[in-house]
Scaffold this active site. Structure first.
Site, PDB file in Angstrom:
ATOM      1  N   GLU A 226       0.769  -1.205   0.008  1.00 31.94           N
ATOM      2  CA  GLU A 226       0.160  -0.093  -0.072  1.00 31.94           C
ATOM      3  C   GLU A 226       0.885   1.157   0.146  1.00 31.94           C
ATOM      4  O   GLU A 226       0.714   2.025  -0.836  1.00 31.94           O
ATOM      5  CB  GLU A 226      -1.053  -0.016   1.159  1.00 31.94           C
ATOM      6  CG  GLU A 226      -2.031   0.984   1.033  1.00 31.94           C
ATOM      7  CD  GLU A 226      -3.060   1.178   2.098  1.00 31.94           C
ATOM      8  OE1 GLU A 226      -3.114   0.100   2.834  1.00 31.94           O
ATOM      9  OE2 GLU A 226      -3.668   1.970   2.644  1.00 31.94           O
ATOM     10  N   ARG A 304      -7.803   2.252  13.443  1.00 33.97           N
ATOM     11  CA  ARG A 304      -8.662   1.206  13.336  1.00 33.97           C
ATOM     12  C   ARG A 304      -8.302   0.325  14.490  1.00 33.97           C
ATOM     13  O   ARG A 304      -9.477  -0.361  14.687  1.00 33.97           O
ATOM     14  CB  ARG A 304      -8.259   0.378  11.844  1.00 33.97           C
ATOM     15  CG  ARG A 304      -9.401  -0.532  11.483  1.00 33.97           C
ATOM     16  CD  ARG A 304      -9.104  -1.135  10.355  1.00 33.97           C
ATOM     17  NE  ARG A 304      -9.670  -0.531   9.158  1.00 33.97           N
ATOM     18  CZ  ARG A 304     -11.030  -0.557   8.778  1.00 33.97           C
ATOM     19  NH1 ARG A 304     -11.904  -1.285   9.454  1.00 33.97           N
ATOM     20  NH2 ARG A 304     -11.568   0.322   7.789  1.00 33.97           N
ATOM     21  N   GLU A 706     -10.371  -8.531   4.735  1.00 33.79           N
ATOM     22  CA  GLU A 706      -9.887  -8.559   5.904  1.00 33.79           C
ATOM     23  C   GLU A 706     -10.725  -9.109   7.029  1.00 33.79           C
ATOM     24  O   GLU A 706     -10.045  -9.912   7.901  1.00 33.79           O
ATOM     25  CB  GLU A 706      -9.812  -6.910   6.484  1.00 33.79           C
ATOM     26  CG  GLU A 706      -8.538  -6.198   5.412  1.00 33.79           C
ATOM     27  CD  GLU A 706      -8.669  -4.654   5.660  1.00 33.79           C
ATOM     28  OE1 GLU A 706      -9.736  -4.052   5.358  1.00 33.79           O
ATOM     29  OE2 GLU A 706      -7.630  -4.424   6.425  1.00 33.79           O
TER      30      GLU A 706
END
Lengths: 750, 460
Positions: A226, A304, A706
């Site tokens: 990423e 997160r 995920e």
């Protein structure tokens, strides 16, 4: 429908970075990186290396025409080290040579003097020094302060979860080809082509439109490409700009493992309060996240962790804080789950410890506290679905949980050296980028005059079959066969300003952008047909490649319709734009509605521990998962299986080790082990939870990348339970991974 | 100059003989189907098949082309994924396709080649053997369950394959393209003059050398070991077993002589590396690699093996393996000397052998601790015993004191517990990436117990 790439994969015809036919004159790059974890650079002598045959140039920070900076969220990461180095593996220079062998030889001839500084590799030590990547962040709901005295049970402890190497089978790599007017075509194995483009432009001191990033596919990524695909892509671009030659760099595995960041190791403290009837009344957690030497994606991962700190449970009073600690390790980065697994592991460990201390079954606490409709998550969003409870109950019933417990009990009483353990793991995972601004996508759909279709989106294909799903979306909304559809490479000149393919959102965002474009084209085509047949447009439809007026099939097929529309000078191209509705988040209050929806599920993991040798096998993982209404069961089940095994790897054999100098010890596939076929659970059973799907999910089919990773956590607790069945003295320290070493030491703990 | 057949094409090349085969395939022949994942034989993405004519019969084995020298290909048929089909996919691929068992696709060609290698095996097809055939192939995407389903279907289908003319059957059933039928004849026409006298770095299987110094091997002449047939590799004369230093682990697994002596050994040897590496790694190489944890060294130590060493003038000397390793990665081998054979004697009393190994991952991993034992006994009394252990000292460890204690002792729990204390006192392992001192000591004890639990079902 099967993965559209399947047959090419099987014949070795699929193209990855290192398979792109090379243009003659291509040069090869190699990074010279820091051998010291923290030091002042006194002097580096490149002269011997530069004199070597076939060495074209060695680039350093001095050669950067623009910003020597690649940090995406926080600008704290130089492309090439200038005065100091902050981790082993930090790029210092880029050797460009006529052959890879020459570059490797030159690297050995570089002589450097460093003045070593003290290093920190432990996040708690960094915390003591208040050395953070960004200010700590706290999520709160209710008030924990005054609740403790009302709790019947208060449990506290410390828990560690380890890092994890991505081990995408294709290592990082990029290939830059100079074009006219200073333009560069850049092939990159990246999940984020726009990030690569933007940072390349800034480093090369050109505008974004000079850099064309093109991605066919990645040989695995899992978050590791990423942000961390960026440096190599920038380096080849810089070399191509300066030398006006094509430059390629495909990392070898050792360089990749040494220089790139991994899943963040966490070292955390918790305090949990329960009522007499086992309701969790309060939960506090302090997470010391080992972020490495620069920010990379740590601030987003921090977030997160906080979003998922209470996993599938409703806890009325929580206070959770993440300290993103700066250490002298490679910047840790995104990895499937993105901080959520670490948060979930902590609360699961806390509940296991609570059950042990109170003397009840873990499942009694888990089940009591599952979140249900209108319960509030710590970030203010209300649960809209009851998937947590439903998936648990379905698992309990359809997988006969009670019977399983008694089977395991009798197995354990009959076997002296082999013991089984079981654990149930509920999972609740929010879908959307938690940075609201990133939740958008575009799709460019061309219908060619012969009826064939080409689709470009911002989605990166990395094995998750996002392109196959996009093909299904287009086939569905245009009512044509998938054989007409080609999914083009992902290219910044066709689809610009994209978000990375991450956060499980690739199919949702890019699929819905494709849907928007296809619906517009469908309307335009049927509108033209309506005119031609002189009926109202509502009466026209396309079914299986034929034009219908109400239920009557006309003699126009898809190809006739396209050709006639084209001749009527009507545009057969559409650019679909999609933004996720309803989502919002206020970071000043840490409250909002950040997720389009949640994915729920529950898994039952059973393992067998060999109590003589301390080794173990995973017998089965039984999953009830909320797919919404899966648009492709073969692909979605494949995502579950792959994620579960990756999650099991994280908590069992995958152990990242650094020495006291900050040197990676688990630096090769011989010292870092991931599950092989003989370690995979003997069975993985998947039940699709019955739901109507969610309107914000692509064709009601929920994101799947995920969430199931977190089922893997169950393997850790199943193993702890098996150890306890052998050694009643055993007290788990809740340090993951449960390597054979930790298991054997536990089996014989006194 | 070497000659070989690559897929359907004859190759005659002057490229550096020490070049990793995968680089020749990818960068000199532009066959990009074979992937590079690790260059250490640890991921299997580069798996190709090597077909060799033995006694007029062709035998194919899977190998990891990243740690195999180009020179190894001389006189062989090398098959890559690009050589399996023209347009349509074949049967192995079809089964994987049916089960959606490919995601990112980077590992996929390696799996296809390992399974094609399995299909070429002359053994009766068996699901667990098929799984072993891909135990050296790592996939990070699928979690393997879909691959298992494909493998199950493949192994079922292969059950109808006849023992004779299996290549004809495989062609007929779309496992192989037609050109395979002519390969044996074409191999006979290859010309390779490889003299055993030439100088260069000695490479056996190369499976460890290429991990350590691939660039050095690329730039220097290498001396690959001449081929000898598996029949000659393992021989028995009266009670003396002789293994050529060139014996591969697969040779041992397939040897009748060995399986008659040690019926469980073949299965235990599956704990050693992967099928691809077992197919090429030699026991001589394992001994001179001198890793204190080399699995074959540990096994041969417990067999109380001798090494027969020859120098360049063909003068022989014999040394006990337990005396060969002198320190960390040092050993008693002089300039110009090579290990020729390894020998051991079959005991003339009842005997039992066991091998134990614990590593982070059970397969294709280096042990934290490994151990072997040979117990020679009569009426439940130990007459002699040889115990070895790896990962515990600078060299593969032979446990002298434990042996002294156990000789003439009855095989019972009390004596085993006492011996376990002695064996733990006999070594002081260091902490490293494979385990802490405390763990390795505990594990040694446990594996010592495991020997007796496995062999005599003794309750510890």
């Amino acid at each position: 429908m099967k993965n559209r790439d399947s047959k090419n994969h099987l014949q070795g015809k699929s193209i990855y970075i290192d398979d792109i036919p090379e243009i003659s004159g291509t040069l090869y790059g190699l990074v010279y990186d820091s051998p010291i974890a923290h030091a002042k650079i006194i002097n580096i002598d490149y002269s011997k290396a530069e004199e070597l045959d076939d060495i074209v140039r060695i680039l350093t920070y001095k050669d950067v025409p623009g910003e020597n900076q690649i940090g995406a969220i926080i600008q704290d990461e130089p492309l090439f080290a200038e005065g100091e180095v902050h981790f082993i593996g930090q790029p210092i220079a880029f050797i460009v040579a006529k052959s890879e062998l020459a570059a490797r030889k030159a690297k050995k001839l570089i002589e450097a003097n460093f003045e070593e500084k003290t290093i920190v590799t432990d996040p708690r030590e960094a915390h003591k020094n208040k050395s953070y990547i960004a200010p700590p962040r706290t999520f709160k709901i209710g008030e924990t302060k005054n609740i403790w005295e009302t709790c019947e049970h208060i449990i506290s402890g410390r828990v560690k979860s380890g890092g994890q190497e991505h081990l995408y089978l294709e290592t990082q790599g990029a290939y830059a080809v100079p074009a006219e007017d200073g333009n560069i075509k850049l092939y990159s194995s990246t999940q984020g082509p726009t990030a690569v483009q933007k940072i390349a432009a800034s480093v090369l001191n050109v505008k974004m439109n000079k850099i064309e990033v093109d991605v066919t596919r990645l040989g695995g990524a899992f978050g590791g490409k990423e942000d961390q695909a960026t440096p190599w892509a920038i380096m080849v671009s810089l070399a191509a700009q300066i030398l006006n030659s094509p430059v390629k760099f495909a990392l070898n595995r050792h360089d990749d493992m040494r220089m790139t960041g991994k899943r963040h190791p966490y070292d955390s403290d918790f305090k949990m309060g329960l009522s007499k009837d086992l309701k969790i009344l309060a939960y506090e957690a302090d997470y010391y996240q080992n972020a490495g030497a620069s920010a990379d994606l740590s601030p987003a991962i921090t977030e997160r962790t906080l979003f998922h700190s209470t996993n599938s449970y409703f806890v009325p009073n929580t206070r959770t804080t993440v300290y993103s600690c700066k250490t002298n390790l490679p910047p840790n980065t995104a990895f499937r789950g993105f901080g959520a697994p670490q948060g979930m592991f902590l609360i699961e460990a806390a509940i296991h410890k609570a059950a042990e201390e109170i003397g009840v079954r873990v499942e009694e606490i888990q089940k009591q506290n599952l979140i249900t409709i209108n319960d509030e998550f710590p970030y203010g969003q209300l649960a809209e679905e009851d998937g947590a409870v439903k998936s648990w109950e379905t698992a309990e019933k359809d997988f006969k949980l009670k019977e399983l417990f008694s089977e395991v009990e009798s197995y354990n009483s009959e076997n002296k050296y082999l013991k089984k353990g079981v654990a149930v793991t509920p999972v609740t995972f929010g879908i959307s980028f938690t940075n609201t601004a990133m939740n958008h996508a575009r799709a460019l759909v061309h219908i060619y005059q012969d009826g064939s279709i080409g689709i470009s989106t911002g989605a990166i294909e990395m094995g998750q079959s996002v392109n196959t799903k996009i093909m299904q979306v287009a086939a569905h909304f245009l009512s044509v066969s998938t054989s007409r559809i080609k999914i083009e490479t992902t290219n910044t000149t066709r689809v610009a300003n994209t978000s990375p393919t991450a956060a499980s959102s690739g199919a949702d965002l890019n699929g819905q952008a494709t849907q928007v474009a296809c619906i517009a084209l469908y309307k335009r085509l049927t509108g033209f047909a309506a005119k031609h047949f002189n009926v109202e447009v509502e009466k026209i439809s396309i079914k299986d490649e034929f034009i219908y007026i109400e239920d009557k099939k006309t003699d126009w097929n898809w190809e006739t319709l396209v050709e006639q529309t084209f001749l009527a000078r009507i545009a057969l191209t559409e650019n679909g734009h999609y933004t996720t509705p309803k989502i919002t988040f206020d970071k000043t209050k840490e409250k909002g509605h950040p997720f389009a929806y949640h994915v729920f599920g529950s898994a039952i993991t059973t393992c067998t521990v060999d109590c003589i040798r301390g080794t173990y096998e995973i017998d089965s993982v039984k999953v009830v998962h909320d797919f919404g209404v899966s648009m492709n069961k073969l692909i979605d089940n494949g995502q579950i299986e792959g994620a579960v095994v990756q999650g099991i790897g994280w908590v069992t054999m995958e152990e990242i080790a650094y020495d006291e100098k900050g040197r990676l010890l688990s630096n090769a596939l011989s010292t870092y082990k991931i599950p092989d076929i003989l370690f995979a659970p003997k069975s993985i059973d998947i039940i699709h939870l019955k739901t109507d799907g969610h309107k914000f999910a692509i064709m009601k089919s929920k994101a799947v990348g995920e969430p199931p990773f977190n089922y893997g956590i169950g393997a850790y607790f199943a193993i702890q339970n098996a150890i306890k069945a052998y050694n009643s003295n055993f007290k788990s320290d809740y340090n993951s991974p449960a390597t054979p070493e930790r298991v054997l030491m536990g089996l014989y703990q006194k | 100059m070497i000659e070989f057949i690559l897929n359907n094409q004859k190759i005659r090349t002057n490229e550096a003989e020490g070049m990793p085969l995968v680089d020749f395939i990818r960068y000199k022949q532009n066959l990009k189907g074979t992937k590079i994942g690790c260059r250490e034989g640890d991921c299997g993405a580069c798996t190709v098949l090597a077909g060799e004519l033995i006694d007029d019969k062709i035998s194919y084995k899977s190998i990891t082309s990243c740690i195999t020298p180009l020179k190894f290909a001389a006189g062989k048929h090398i098959v890559t994924v690009d050589g399996l089909n023209s347009d349509e996919i074949g049967s192995v691929q079809q089964h994987i396709h049916e089960h959606g068992a490919t995601q990112c696709g980077f590992c996929t060609p390696g799996f296809v080649m390992s399974l094609t290698g399995f299909s070429l095996s002359t053994k009766k097809a068996d699901y667990s053997d098929a799984l072993s055939a891909v135990a050296g192939n790592i996939c990070r995407c699928t979690g393997y369950k879909s691959i298992e389903k494909a493998i199950f279907d493949i192994s079922e289908e292969l059950k109808s394959k006849p023992e004779k003319d299996n290549i004809a059957w495989l062609i007929k059933n779309d496992y192989l393209p037609e050109y395979f039928i002519e390969i044996p004849e074409r191999i006979k026409n290859l010309k390779n003059e490889i003299s055993n006298k030439e100088n260069g770095i000695v490479v056996g299987g190369g499976t460890d050398l290429y991990v350590q110094k691939a660039d050095c091997l690329l730039e220097n002449k290498i001396k690959t070991i001449k081929y000898i047939s598996s029949k000659e590799k393992i021989t028995q004369k009266d009670n003396l077993i002789t293994l050529s230093a060139l014996t591969t682990v697969t040779d041992i697994i397939e040897s009748e002589i060995i399986s008659n002596l040690f019926p469980k050994l073949a299965k235990q040897l599956l704990l050693i590396s992967s099928e691809q590496i077992r197919n090429t790694a030699t026991i001589g190489g394992n001994i001179v690699n001198a890793s204190p944890i080399g699995d074959m060294s540990i096994i041969l130590l417990a067999l109380n093996s001798n090494l027969i060493i020859k120098n360049s003038s063909n003068i022989e000397r014999t040394i006990l393996l337990k005396d060969f390793h002198t320190g960390y990665k040092t050993f008693d081998l002089k300039e110009g000397e090579l290990i020729e054979n390894i020998t051991f004697e079959i005991p003339n009393l009842d005997f039992k052998f066991n091998f134990e190994k614990v590593s982070k991952r059970k397969h294709l991993d280096i042990a934290s601790v490994n151990s072997s034992i040979l117990i020679i006994y009569k009426n439940n009394i130990i007459k002699d015993v040889h115990i070895s252990g790896g990962g515990l000292a600078a060299t593969p460890k032979y446990f002298e004191k434990t042996r002294e204690f156990l000789i003439n002792k009855e095989i019972n729990k009390e004596n085993i517990l006492k011996a376990a204390e002695i064996i733990q006192a006999e070594t002081s392992p260091i902490s490293d990436v494979r385990g802490t001192t405390e763990y390795k000591k505990l594990l040694l004890r446990q594996l010592f117990y495991a020997h007796f639990i496995e062999i005599f079902s003794i309750d510890i």
